[in-house]
Write an enzyme that holds these catalytic residues in place. Sequence first.
Site, PDB file in Angstrom:
ATOM      1  N   GLU A  26      -9.660  -2.151  12.905  1.00 12.07           N
ATOM      2  CA  GLU A  26     -10.457  -3.744  11.757  1.00 12.07           C
ATOM      3  C   GLU A  26      -9.145  -3.604  11.698  1.00 12.07           C
ATOM      4  OE1 GLU A  26     -10.433  -3.164   6.760  1.00 12.07           O
ATOM      5  OE2 GLU A  26     -11.030  -1.022   8.170  1.00 12.07           O
ATOM      6  N   ARG A  33       0.599  -1.512   0.226  1.00 12.55           N
ATOM      7  CA  ARG A  33       0.290  -0.223   0.237  1.00 12.55           C
ATOM      8  C   ARG A  33       1.068   1.003   0.063  1.00 12.55           C
ATOM      9  NH1 ARG A  33      -5.034  -1.364   2.061  1.00 12.55           N
ATOM     10  NH2 ARG A  33      -5.226  -3.845   0.954  1.00 12.55           N
ATOM     11  N   ARG A  85      -0.109   1.900  12.614  1.00  9.19           N
ATOM     12  CA  ARG A  85      -1.055   0.534  13.332  1.00  9.19           C
ATOM     13  C   ARG A  85      -0.914  -0.051  11.362  1.00  9.19           C
ATOM     14  NH1 ARG A  85      -7.397   0.947  12.367  1.00  9.19           N
ATOM     15  NH2 ARG A  85      -8.423   3.330  11.645  1.00  9.19           N
ATOM     16  N   HIS A  86      -0.009   1.205  10.721  1.00  8.99           N
ATOM     17  CA  HIS A  86      -0.093   1.257   9.370  1.00  8.99           C
ATOM     18  C   HIS A  86       0.829   1.182   9.296  1.00  8.99           C
ATOM     19  CE1 HIS A  86      -3.959   3.301   9.221  1.00  8.99           C
ATOM     20  NE2 HIS A  86      -4.472   3.223   7.664  1.00  8.99           N
ATOM     21  N   ARG A 123      -1.613  -7.212  12.051  1.00  5.69           N
ATOM     22  CA  ARG A 123      -2.984  -6.290  13.208  1.00  5.69           C
ATOM     23  C   ARG A 123      -3.342  -7.332  14.053  1.00  5.69           C
ATOM     24  NH1 ARG A 123      -6.423  -1.871   9.970  1.00  5.69           N
ATOM     25  NH2 ARG A 123      -4.729  -0.007   9.373  1.00  5.69           N
ATOM     26  N   SER A 135     -11.432  -6.445   6.081  1.00  3.42           N
ATOM     27  CA  SER A 135     -12.611  -6.231   5.443  1.00  3.42           C
ATOM     28  C   SER A 135     -13.282  -7.172   4.151  1.00  3.42           C
ATOM     29  CB  SER A 135     -12.199  -5.191   4.426  1.00  3.42           C
ATOM     30  OG  SER A 135     -13.083  -3.979   3.218  1.00  3.42           O
ATOM     31  N   GLU A 138       1.020   4.345   0.557  1.00  2.00           N
ATOM     32  CA  GLU A 138      -0.418   5.007   1.553  1.00  2.00           C
ATOM     33  C   GLU A 138       1.249   5.920   2.962  1.00  2.00           C
ATOM     34  OE1 GLU A 138      -3.440   3.559   3.751  1.00  2.00           O
ATOM     35  OE2 GLU A 138      -4.489   2.968   1.602  1.00  2.00           O
TER      36      GLU A 138
END
Length: 556
Positions: free
Chosen positions: A477, A317, A325-326, A530, A480, A319
């Site tokens: 989360e 990712r 948590r990323h 996670r 998904s 991002e």
Amino acid sequence: MSSQGEVKLPERPKEGIHADGAPSKNALKKAAKEKEKAEKAAKRLAQERAEKAKADANDTAKHLYGPLCSSSQRPAKKFCTHLTDVKSIGDGDEVTFQARVYNARVQSARLAFLVLRDQEHTVQAVIAEGGEHGISRQMVKYCGGMNIESYVRVTGLVKPPKEPVHSTTLSDFELHVKSLYVISQAEEQLPLQVKDCLKPPSTRDEGEGEAETNDPNASLKTRLDNKVIASRAPATTAIFHLQSEVTAIYTEYMLAHGFTMIQPSYLAGAATEGGSGVFEVSYFDRKAYLTQSPQFFKQMAIAGDLGPVFVIGPVFRAENSNTKRHLTEFTGLDFEMPIQEHYHEVLSFGEDLMLHLIRQLQTRPKCQYLVSIMKDAGYSEAGNFQLPADGEKATRITFAEAKSLLKESGYDIGPDPYADIDTAQEKALGDIMHQKYHTDFFSIDQYPMALRPFYTHPSASNPDLSNSYDFFMRGQEIMSGAQRIHELPMLKEMMKAKGVNPDDAGFKDYEDAFRFGCPMHGGGGLGLNRILQFFLGLNNIREVTLFPRDPVRLAP
């Protein structure tokens, strides 16, 4: 250039040299002193070498220690792969094993002690002059001066100590050393000590940066910068052994339920899942992209009649999120399965999978032992994870119910019923679910269509909603998922509605999967990192990632 008639001044003679070029008396004196000093140093060095050579010649134990070489490798009577195996060795029996030097000290010219470490286990080793082994003073000095973290091969006799050795985990016996060979010597000055990583790192809200604290433990950043040494701390080792257990439990469950493990590609010819969130790489004479997930490949496998499939692999990712948590790369536990009648078949399967996985982490003896290591190290929340009673299903609420719970608890959710739930609200919802339903794991169903990607199947009863769901642990989360659109006309229509061009060349192979006929199907993507982070109650996802990658970290 000097002007005409200018008078040139005489040059000043160099220090220690007369005008005629001869050395001064002071310079001669200085040179004589330096020569005398050098001669004394050379004489002293020669004397030390002579004394060492004499001592070596008189060292009757020189074959029992030193660097490991072919001549020092003798067949071991009993070789232990793990330090704990020494427990099964009888009193007075000889044993050989390999371990790290955790501590070394010379008690006297005739006696030294070592603490040897094998992962979380430690044992005391005694090196005493004389005895039936013929240990020399030189060997005592050598062993007592070992560099910490050196890796050694030790042979000795297992004996009970006069008193239990409380500073070691194996306290009921010690090793009386017969020989010690260095397999790999650590440097004398290390950038980090294992003892500084025995307790949890200081907590911090975002990223991996240094926290302002007087905590003597090494910070998370220091540990990540020196990962090889930091990983030797027992609790850190336990984390990654638990991570291995998670993947094993997941794989066992999927295979037992008829899933096939597939190996998708992680390179794509087009940025088909969004564009801005993908990493671009050079691929010979054209561009390629690291995949954001194995989503398309899983769906194509379903269309290829492989049946239910699962994947364990990296997810990328791009991002720029520097939070606790990323990550820009993490490990995904993905699955996809055909649907017979309703998408809740997939949702229920995923919930049952998670309940099984967490219960196994709580009840498997090996997992219990690993969690106990973490608790002993100060990770107080490790494994303290609440689930419904055995036999009960996972707690499931709808998106609308989630917002109602937040509103009832005094949270401002705004006027838009389809507005997303932010991170702070998700955490608050985790507390609400824990108090109301006595569970730390739950799912949210029926997300608004506006919040989901183009391949998500809309709800048949309400086009504003979707057949999609998220999983949560401690209000954060971890997955998904959704039913996917399996009919090409609906897929193209939804792509247009989401601002995606269905005629983009990068979608051709994906669209062909539905052009040739495809079963109803759905699935999800769990985040391994996670799951472990929240099961153990850790502050930062980097603690459960062996070599984390984020917007600022590309090493080690």
